[in-house]
Every structure is written in C-alpha cells, then in structure tokens.
Design an enzyme around this catalytic site. Structure first.
Site, mmCIF file in Angstrom:
data_model
loop_
_atom_site.group_PDB
_atom_site.id
_atom_site.type_symbol
_atom_site.label_atom_id
_atom_site.label_comp_id
_atom_site.label_asym_id
_atom_site.label_seq_id
_atom_site.Cartn_x
_atom_site.Cartn_y
_atom_site.Cartn_z
ATOM 1 N N SER A 27 -36.139 -33.739 15.998
ATOM 2 C CA SER A 27 -36.078 -32.316 16.210
ATOM 3 C C SER A 27 -37.473 -31.630 16.967
ATOM 4 C CB SER A 27 -36.107 -31.726 14.738
ATOM 5 O OG SER A 27 -34.640 -31.654 14.492
ATOM 6 N N LYS A 56 -42.339 -22.841 13.337
ATOM 7 C CA LYS A 56 -41.089 -22.847 12.996
ATOM 8 C C LYS A 56 -40.530 -22.399 11.587
ATOM 9 C CE LYS A 56 -37.442 -26.754 12.740
ATOM 10 N NZ LYS A 56 -37.487 -28.320 12.854
ATOM 11 N N SER A 102 -33.761 -29.618 16.052
ATOM 12 C CA SER A 102 -33.556 -28.437 15.272
ATOM 13 C C SER A 102 -34.552 -27.447 15.401
ATOM 14 C CB SER A 102 -33.535 -28.621 13.690
ATOM 15 O OG SER A 102 -34.761 -28.976 13.041
HETATM 16 N N1 GLN Z 1 -30.576 -34.012 14.930
HETATM 17 C C1 GLN Z 1 -30.899 -34.709 13.758
HETATM 18 C C2 GLN Z 1 -30.010 -34.169 12.446
HETATM 19 O O1 GLN Z 1 -29.337 -33.371 12.917
HETATM 20 C C3 GLN Z 1 -32.322 -34.539 13.553
HETATM 21 C C4 GLN Z 1 -32.841 -33.131 13.029
HETATM 22 C C5 GLN Z 1 -34.287 -33.219 12.657
HETATM 23 O O2 GLN Z 1 -35.170 -33.841 13.280
HETATM 24 N N2 GLN Z 1 -34.847 -32.120 11.846
HETATM 25 O O3 GLN Z 1 -30.388 -34.588 11.334
#
Ligand code: GLN
Length: 509
Positions: free
Chosen positions: A185, A86, A161
C-alpha cells in the site's frame, strides 16, 4: 513583491522536502507562506478526493510556531515542512476514520508514534488523507467516504490503500505524506501516481497508534517525490518504541547520510559500481504488461550505466505469495477488527433488541463489503478443523518465501529489482465486482511484505494512457540505506521523479 519573489511563491508547491527546507533555512520563504500556499492548492483540488480532513487553523498555528522556532535559531530538516497523514494513524487533534464508517467521528486521545515523531521534528500537519477502509484495497475504492482520483488521469484510480497520500503528493498539494504498507500500500500507489515511496523493514517504524489491519505485516513509511525526501522523513519517523512489542531495537538511523554514502570503488560517473541487482525471473512473467516491462527494462539499463550489474535470480514461490497473504492478512484482520463492537469504539446501531443484536447490527452497518469479506475469510481459516489446512500451511509457506529471498541475498545479489505492479493504474470502477482481480495484481509487492523486507517504488517512465510506471527495489533486512542510495543515484541521473501531472484546471492552451 519582486518578480523573483512572485515566481518563487508560484512554484512553492513544486518544491520537495529538501528544497523547501533549504528555502526555510535561508529564510527566503516562511512556513506560514508555504502552508498558506498549499492550503489554497488543497482547496482548489478538492475534486480529487484525497483528503478526509483539512485543518487550516491548526496547520497555520504549527507553521507560526515553526517560524518562531527558526527565528530563535532552531534548525531541522522538517521544521516548518507541511505534511499530512494517512487516516490510519490516530491523531489527538484531528478525527481518525481509517476510511471506515465504523470510526466516523472518532477522536483518539493520543497521537500515533509516527505522527508524534514527525510533529516533534517540526512538521506541520495539514490534515488526514483518504485511504481504503482499514487499509484493505489496491485502488482506494474501498473507502467509505469517497474514491480518490489519479491526478494523471481523473478517470483512473490512484492505487491503494494509501491512495489519498499518493494523489496529494503527486498533485503537488504536499511535498510528502505518510503511508502504510501491509501488502504493497505504499509501493503500489506510489507507482500508480509517479512518486517515490519506501516501506521499511518490518519493525523499523512503530505501529503504535496505527490502526491495525494485519499486525505481522503492517509497516509505516514515507511517500514523497524523491528518495532524498523519503530519507529525511524516514529518519524522523523510525526508531525503537517500547509501546510496540515488535519494534526493532536499533539506534536512531540517519538515512540521508546512508543514502549519500559512496560505495567502495564507486566514482561520480559510476556511483553504483559493484552493486549487484537481482532480477527474479518470476517478476517478469509473460503476463506482465508490455508498457510496464518497457519502462522497467529502460530503468535497469540506466542502473547498468550507473555501474550496477544485473544478475538473474529466482524467487520460486512468488505466485504462492497471493494465497499465503490472502489467508494470513484476513486471519489477522478478523482478530484485530473484533474490537469494533459498538461498545468501546465507533459506530453503534440505533435500534437493537439485545447485546448480540447490537453487535451484529453495529458491525453490519459499520463495515463495508471488502472488510466483511476479509473478516469472514479470516474467521474461516482460523476455525477449528481448517486452521491446519489453511492458516498453518500459509505460515509455513511464508517462512519459505522469506528463505527464498535469503538465498538470493546470500551470494547472488545486493538488491532485487522488478515491477511494482503488472499494469499501470486502471480505470475507476474497472475491476467491477471482482475482488480477486485486485488480489492478483498484488503479486509483486506481497513477497517482500511476507518476508518483512524493505521495498521501495520509484518512478521510471510512462506507459499506456500516459500513466506512470514504478520500479520496485527490495533490499535485505535493515538495508534501507542501500535502497535509498540506489534510487537516489538513479534520480540524480534522470528526471522521471520531477515530472508532474498537468491538472485539468491548470492546463494552458
Ligand atoms: N492490496 C493489499 C490488500 O488489499 C495491500 C493493502 C495494504 O498494503 N494495506 O490487502
């Protein structure tokens, strides 16, 4: 080339980490052959938008080195296995963007600990994977570079994400990838794309070199096709790192061995005998989509057939995890992202009048709308006069959310199960301009993040539009072995994790 050989090569992308590792050990295939095959596949599926950088030359060099090491008698589960990271992990040899224009062209002087450990284990890095900007999002639509398409239906999002990681693994461009999970994420994109992912206990994987979003929540983990493959990656990625002050001081763990360890009283028909699975009633609200509920219920019945017992439990503050997370995460983000000032890192505006103006213009140009929204929310909840009302209150509730889990684990259940997300993957652009709609869909992943508990997602069926559905398993602190064991038992008895999307250009008539 013999028919058998040709067939094997045609299917190289179908092979997971453990299977490839066995083939490399038997020398029925080389790392160079696998790497070449996957690089060709990456090139054919560029339209999915999963990659921010592909390094064919570097990957082949690493693959050659892995083959040479094997020829000299070196062994290792990940030696010669192609992976990608990532783009939130910094890498010395490849650019790192965090999905942001702010870091366009940024080159780190060092590798993140997770990257360094996987490389040291012999993994071959194919490149960097798309993600939401600074890991903020649930659909990968906040990337400054491109959206990512779900390989099961290219009109839908892959989740976020870690959307690029999920899409690349689901589309069989890679056997596994790294991801990060701050509020879901790893788990949510794994669920949306039909793969398996685990977010370990906070502190298990080093955060050193992971571009910080919300430091008290950020955690790295593997995304692969099976629990067995996740276990192999996690063993290599995890472990104490003195460069991360919140790294857990524990000896190295062999998660593959923990995954296989038989339970007391278990037998081959009932490998989960004696396992108590808690079902929080708050994870099965009336608003849960019927298709998701159906697949999850069928998976729970399967776990029962494998010997587990289901018990009703309660996590009464589940709903509160949304406001709590969306105060704490932006607060930490506003602080972490203050380092992007146009001086030390990344983007600097071309025209400005003075220092203040340079800061303002660089940040205004470099950050996207969701990141700006979170910086503003974070600065607000931390400001004098609001700190007690919002931030401090959220911190108190965070502790209570963690206590609710402990009440369950104390004498009611060993693991907790439920859906990962309230629906299957939605359409690209489907949430329009409504950030709150995305925030609300995080309801089932946020509680474990706030508590710092390990959580995983494994594919358990399909719902509306033929889209994958994931089951979430949450364990007590450092109980990754039990989560992997449970998921592995399920995957030994089912084949959901082996289902692959038929990509448009591969469909046969
Ligand atoms: N969807 C969550 C956010 O927007 C989690 C994102 C994540 O785990 N990096 O913050």
């Amino acid at each position: 080339m013999s028919a058998l050989h040709a067939n094997l090569h045609g299917n190289l992308h179908e092979m997971g980490v453990a299977e490839l590792s066995r083939a490399l050990t038997k020398k029925s295939v080389s790392s160079v052959e696998v790497t070449t095959h996957l690089l060709a596949r990456v090139a054919t599926h560029e339209h999915l938008g999963a990659w921010l950088c592909v390094d064919a030359g570097g990957a082949l060099k690493q693959a050659h080195a892995a083959d040479a090491a094997r020829a000299q008698g070196h062994v290792g589960a990940l030696l010669g296995i192609p992976l990608a990271h990532k783009d939130i992990f910094v890498t010395r040899d490849l650019p790192t963007t965090a999905g942001s224009k702010m870091l366009k062209g940024y080159q780190s002087p060092f590798d993140a600990t997770v990257v360094q450990r996987l490389t040291a284990a012999g993994a071959v890095t194919l490149g960097k994977l798309n993600c939401d900007e600074f890991a903020m999002g649930s659909a990968n639509e906040n990337s400054a570079y491109s959206s990512v398409k779900n390989p099961w239906d290219i009109t839908r999002v892959p989740g976020g994400s870690s959307g690029g990681s999920a899409a690349a693994v689901a589309a069989r461009m890679l056997p596994a990838a790294t991801g990060t999970d701050t509020g879901g994420s790893i788990r949510q994109p794994a669920s949306f794309t039909g793969i398996t992912g685990i977010k370990p206990t906070y502190g298990v994987c080093s955060r050193f070199g992971m571009i910080a979003f919300a430091s008290s929540l950020d955690q790295a983990g593997p995304m692969a096709r099976s629990a067995a493959d996740c276990a192999l990656l996690l063993s290599a990625m995890s472990g104490f790192d003195e460069r991360d002050s919140t790294s857990a001081q524990r000896p190295p763990q062999d998660y593959a061995a923990q995954m296989l360890k038989a339970r007391d009283g278990a037998n081959s028909d009932q490998p989960l005998k004696g396992l108590r699975i808690g079902l929080p009633k708050e994870f099965f609200p009336a608003a849960l989509a019927a298709d998701v509920n159906g697949a999850v219920q069928a998976a729970l019945a399967q776990l029962q057939r494998l010997g587990a017992t289901l018990v009703d439990v309660s996590l009464p503050r589940t709903e509160l995890s949304i406001p709590v997370y969306y105060i704490i995460a932006p607060a930490e983000a506003s602080s972490n992202l203050s380092r992007f000032d146009g001086v030390r890192f990344g983007h600097r505006a071309a025209h400005y009048s003075d220092l203040q103006d340079m800061y303002k213009k660089s940040r205004a140009e470099g950050f996207g709308p969701e990141v700006k929204r979170r910086i503003m929310i974070g600065a607000y909840v931390l400001s004098h006069g609001y700190y007690d009302a919002y931030y401090l209150q959220a911190q108190k509730l965070r502790r209570m959310i963690a206590d609710d889990f402990q009440a369950c684990f104390k004498n009611q259940c060993d693991v907790i199960a439920g859906p990962v997300a309230p629906t299957v993957a939605w359409k690209l652009g489907g949430q329009g301009d409504d950030p709150v709609a995305a925030y609300l869909a995080d309801i089932f992943t946020l509680p474990a993040s706030l508590a710092g508990l390990p959580g995983m997602s494994l594919p358990v069926g399909f719902g509306e539009g033929g889209m994958p559905v994931g089951l979430q398993l949450i364990g007590n602190y450092f109980d990754e072995g039990r989560l992997l064991h449970t998921a592995h038992a399920f995957q030994q008895a089912t084949d959901w994790h082996q289902r692959a999307p038929v990509l448009a250009d591969e469909a046969t008539t």
